[in-house]
Design a protein around this motif. Structure first.
Motif: not given
Length: 293
Positions: A163-172
């Protein structure tokens, strides 16, 4: 005390139990749950050595690369097993006999399959940001080994929910894999994988695209009003710079009327550029007149 020590220094023949540690398992076989984990051996050695074995249990490695198939099962012959044990015992210990000949090993044939990993992601992006492409998994699959009737039931291996929220960048993220129940005799090559995604800021751009009417009756021509339509395209800022109106094709099919006498044609986008987030027609239909040539 002197008498006790003197007696321990004498040589005796007695039995002791060794714990079996199986190794070098052939790729085509798996060790079953009913495999023997102990073996009793008759030894000739000093009383000190027997006392040591009473206090500390001894492990013996069993090399399964020497296993043979015989009478419907897998075995290691007494001579081969004795040779393996002799190589691991001290020089002052003589191995006289074992409690079984041969050693039966609970092994079974296995198949292997590569199963794709299915990511489970609850992603909430920051406003005006999009997921640029698909979620990637590294590795993207799991190798499972087991009986054919077990592993043939597996279609995908899912990850735990991320669960990821308010994402504005690449993620890993490193994420655990969830394996189906009831696969008691199957093993999996990995238990975790890396889930990653590329996130980009998007913008909007308007394109004016001509309307192409198809399946016009022979000897007639069609004029639409208007003859162009506005398309709203959403994509990353860099991608929008590469897109032109010629990358779109909007079609109105005359055959859709089927003799209804309507003066309206519905529009359909039949060609659009790749790597766009969304496209939207400002109008879904257009008026027309049919003229004889």
């Amino acid at each position: 005390m002197a008498w006790f020590i003197s007696n321990l220094s004498e040589t005796y023949e007695s039995r002791t139990i060794f714990t079996l540690n199986y190794r070098n398992l052939p790729d085509s076989l798996l060790l079953g749950k009913n495999a023997e984990n102990q073996i009793e051996a008759k030894l000739r050695t000093s009383g000190f050595q027997f006392l040591y074995y009473k206090i500390f249990k001894r492990r013996i490695d069993v090399d399964l690369s020497q296993v043979i198939y015989s009478n419907g099962g897998y075995v290691i012959g007494e001579d081969a097993l004795k040779k393996q044990m002799d190589q691991q015992l001290s020089q002052n210990i003589s191995l006289l006999e074992l409690d079984r000949d041969p050693l039966e090993v609970d092994l079974y044939q296995v198949n292997s399959r590569k199963i794709p990993i299915q990511p489970k992601l609850d992603l909430k992006l920051k406003q005006n940001y999009i997921l640029d492409g698909k979620i990637s998994m590294s590795p993207d699959s799991v190798v499972v080994k087991g009986p054919k009737n077990e592993i043939d039931t597996i279609q995908t291996i899912k990850t735990a929910i991320v669960q990821l929220s308010d994402v504005s960048a690449d993620f890993s993220r490193t994420v655990s894999l969830t394996f189906p129940k009831g696969l008691d005799n199957s093993i999996f090559s990995i238990s975790t994988a890396t889930m990653s995604g590329k996130v980009s800021k998007f913008s909007e751009k308007i394109f004016e695209v001509p309307i192409n009417v198809v399946n016009v009756p022979e000897g007639y021509q069609i004029k639409t009003f208007p003859n162009t339509v506005t398309i709203l395209c959403k994509a990353t800022i860099d991608r929008l710079k590469e897109i032109a109106a010629s990358d779109f094709e909007v079609v109105a099919d005359y055959e859709q009327l089927a003799g209804s006498g309507s003066s309206t044609l519905f529009l359909d986008v039949v060609q659009s550029p790749l790597k766009v987030y969304d496209i939207k027609l400002e109008d879904n239909s257009v008026n027309f007149v049919l003229e004889q040539q």
